[in-house]
Write an enzyme that holds these catalytic residues in place. Sequence first.
Site, PDB file in Angstrom:
ATOM      1  N   SER A  12      -7.189   3.549  -0.507  1.00 51.36           N
ATOM      2  CA  SER A  12      -5.816   3.062  -0.395  1.00 51.36           C
ATOM      3  C   SER A  12      -5.504   2.713   1.050  1.00 51.36           C
ATOM      4  O   SER A  12      -5.531   3.573   1.938  1.00 51.36           O
ATOM      5  CB  SER A  12      -4.831   4.130  -0.868  1.00 51.36           C
ATOM      6  OG  SER A  12      -3.533   3.805  -0.398  1.00 51.36           O
ATOM      7  N   HIS A  37      -7.438  -0.515  -2.802  1.00 54.66           N
ATOM      8  CA  HIS A  37      -6.165  -0.179  -3.448  1.00 54.66           C
ATOM      9  C   HIS A  37      -5.020  -0.557  -2.515  1.00 54.66           C
ATOM     10  O   HIS A  37      -4.921  -0.068  -1.396  1.00 54.66           O
ATOM     11  CB  HIS A  37      -6.163   1.318  -3.746  1.00 54.66           C
ATOM     12  CG  HIS A  37      -5.005   1.794  -4.558  1.00 54.66           C
ATOM     13  ND1 HIS A  37      -4.935   1.654  -5.925  1.00 54.66           N
ATOM     14  CD2 HIS A  37      -3.854   2.430  -4.197  1.00 54.66           C
ATOM     15  CE1 HIS A  37      -3.801   2.200  -6.378  1.00 54.66           C
ATOM     16  NE2 HIS A  37      -3.124   2.669  -5.345  1.00 54.66           N
ATOM     17  N   ASP A  39      -1.100  -0.536  -2.019  1.00 49.41           N
ATOM     18  CA  ASP A  39       0.134   0.106  -2.470  1.00 49.41           C
ATOM     19  C   ASP A  39       1.352  -0.699  -2.045  1.00 49.41           C
ATOM     20  O   ASP A  39       1.617  -0.873  -0.859  1.00 49.41           O
ATOM     21  CB  ASP A  39       0.227   1.519  -1.877  1.00 49.41           C
ATOM     22  CG  ASP A  39      -0.679   2.498  -2.609  1.00 49.41           C
ATOM     23  OD1 ASP A  39      -0.575   2.584  -3.848  1.00 49.41           O
ATOM     24  OD2 ASP A  39      -1.483   3.166  -1.945  1.00 49.41           O
ATOM     25  N   MET A  41       5.406  -0.950  -2.210  1.00 47.20           N
ATOM     26  CA  MET A  41       6.599  -0.119  -2.443  1.00 47.20           C
ATOM     27  C   MET A  41       7.848  -0.866  -1.999  1.00 47.20           C
ATOM     28  O   MET A  41       7.851  -1.497  -0.946  1.00 47.20           O
ATOM     29  CB  MET A  41       6.493   1.171  -1.629  1.00 47.20           C
ATOM     30  CG  MET A  41       5.231   1.960  -1.891  1.00 47.20           C
ATOM     31  SD  MET A  41       5.195   3.422  -0.851  1.00 47.20           S
ATOM     32  CE  MET A  41       3.614   4.123  -1.315  1.00 47.20           C
ATOM     33  N   MET A  72       4.669  -0.280  -6.948  1.00 49.62           N
ATOM     34  CA  MET A  72       5.697   0.761  -7.107  1.00 49.62           C
ATOM     35  C   MET A  72       7.035   0.087  -6.815  1.00 49.62           C
ATOM     36  O   MET A  72       7.652   0.303  -5.770  1.00 49.62           O
ATOM     37  CB  MET A  72       5.428   1.923  -6.141  1.00 49.62           C
ATOM     38  CG  MET A  72       4.264   2.808  -6.578  1.00 49.62           C
ATOM     39  SD  MET A  72       3.606   3.788  -5.223  1.00 49.62           S
ATOM     40  CE  MET A  72       2.451   2.603  -4.519  1.00 49.62           C
ATOM     41  N   MET A 141      -0.940   8.900 -12.049  1.00 53.66           N
ATOM     42  CA  MET A 141      -0.561   9.393 -10.721  1.00 53.66           C
ATOM     43  C   MET A 141      -0.767  10.911 -10.681  1.00 53.66           C
ATOM     44  O   MET A 141      -0.308  11.636 -11.568  1.00 53.66           O
ATOM     45  CB  MET A 141       0.921   9.092 -10.425  1.00 53.66           C
ATOM     46  CG  MET A 141       1.246   7.636 -10.150  1.00 53.66           C
ATOM     47  SD  MET A 141       0.262   6.854  -8.850  1.00 53.66           S
ATOM     48  CE  MET A 141       0.642   7.855  -7.413  1.00 53.66           C
ATOM     49  N   PHE A 147       4.231   8.309  -1.139  1.00 54.99           N
ATOM     50  CA  PHE A 147       3.657   8.678   0.158  1.00 54.99           C
ATOM     51  C   PHE A 147       2.209   9.130   0.022  1.00 54.99           C
ATOM     52  O   PHE A 147       1.836   9.722  -0.995  1.00 54.99           O
ATOM     53  CB  PHE A 147       4.473   9.819   0.787  1.00 54.99           C
ATOM     54  CG  PHE A 147       5.911   9.446   1.005  1.00 54.99           C
ATOM     55  CD1 PHE A 147       6.317   8.790   2.164  1.00 54.99           C
ATOM     56  CD2 PHE A 147       6.866   9.708   0.019  1.00 54.99           C
ATOM     57  CE1 PHE A 147       7.653   8.413   2.343  1.00 54.99           C
ATOM     58  CE2 PHE A 147       8.193   9.334   0.188  1.00 54.99           C
ATOM     59  CZ  PHE A 147       8.591   8.685   1.363  1.00 54.99           C
ATOM     60  N   ASP A 179      -4.784   8.702  -8.614  1.00 59.96           N
ATOM     61  CA  ASP A 179      -4.244   8.312  -7.301  1.00 59.96           C
ATOM     62  C   ASP A 179      -3.337   9.424  -6.776  1.00 59.96           C
ATOM     63  O   ASP A 179      -2.308   9.725  -7.390  1.00 59.96           O
ATOM     64  CB  ASP A 179      -3.454   7.002  -7.497  1.00 59.96           C
ATOM     65  CG  ASP A 179      -2.858   6.438  -6.221  1.00 59.96           C
ATOM     66  OD1 ASP A 179      -3.181   6.946  -5.123  1.00 59.96           O
ATOM     67  OD2 ASP A 179      -2.078   5.468  -6.337  1.00 59.96           O
ATOM     68  N   GLY A 201      -6.657   7.753  -0.052  1.00 61.61           N
ATOM     69  CA  GLY A 201      -6.127   7.166   1.174  1.00 61.61           C
ATOM     70  C   GLY A 201      -6.431   8.011   2.386  1.00 61.61           C
ATOM     71  O   GLY A 201      -7.340   7.713   3.169  1.00 61.61           O
TER      72      GLY A 201
END
Length: 218
Positions: A12, A37, A39, A41, A72, A141, A147, A179, A201
């Site tokens: 991530s 990955h 992310d 947000m 997200m 998840m 975060f 994740d 990550g």
Amino acid sequence: MNFKNDIKISPSILSADYASLKTDIEKVKNGGADMLHVDVMDGHFVPNISIGPPVVKSIRKATDMFLDCHLMISNPYDYIDAFAKSGADLIAFHVESNSDVKETIEKIKKAGIAPALVIKPATEAEAVFPYLKDIAMVLVMTVEPGFGGQSFMTDMLSKITAIREKANEINPNLMIQVDGGIVPETAKLCVEAGADVLVSGSYIFGATDIKKAIDSLR
Ligand code: DX5
Ligand code: ZN
């Protein structure tokens, strides 16, 4: 892409240095990562804000890695074309979002890329069952989204197994991704439970030897 029977690692970039993204991506690629990955947000679906389509577009130019985009955001349906045009290879969106699940899956397919569904820790495994035959992957998840660097939630393991068992009946090629809080110990638990794509990550980007970190998760 068919990942069945083999464990894939998706670092991530939330834990990468965004000012040195190309270098950081090369490091994980050279370290043996299978995909990347991303992310996304919106500060609304989750309390944090990260990046959007322009950054995905730049990443696309910088690497040939498979881009696994985790949205997200509250209204994923409205952004499918933007992410697909920017170069996403897979789009994972939350069943808890405001968008119609079926319509959003169709829109992703129409864009020519792979659809995936994500469930937050409070959401039951059964929430994705009606869609399993139409999607390439489920992301379970294992922390509350928003975060990096949080602790793994062991309670999520039974959901992975429930989804794997159901998928064996209706879509044996379904990938199951996890994740949040993935380190070698939790990676092993997830794989035993039925996961085959591991997002990580802080563990990977925080390592001094990235190849060793990736190998240790596999
Ligand atoms: C959390 C993100 C994760 C995050 C994982 O909302 O979806 O992808 O980067 O970070 P670690 O591996 O540090 O838990
Ligand atoms: Zn993610």
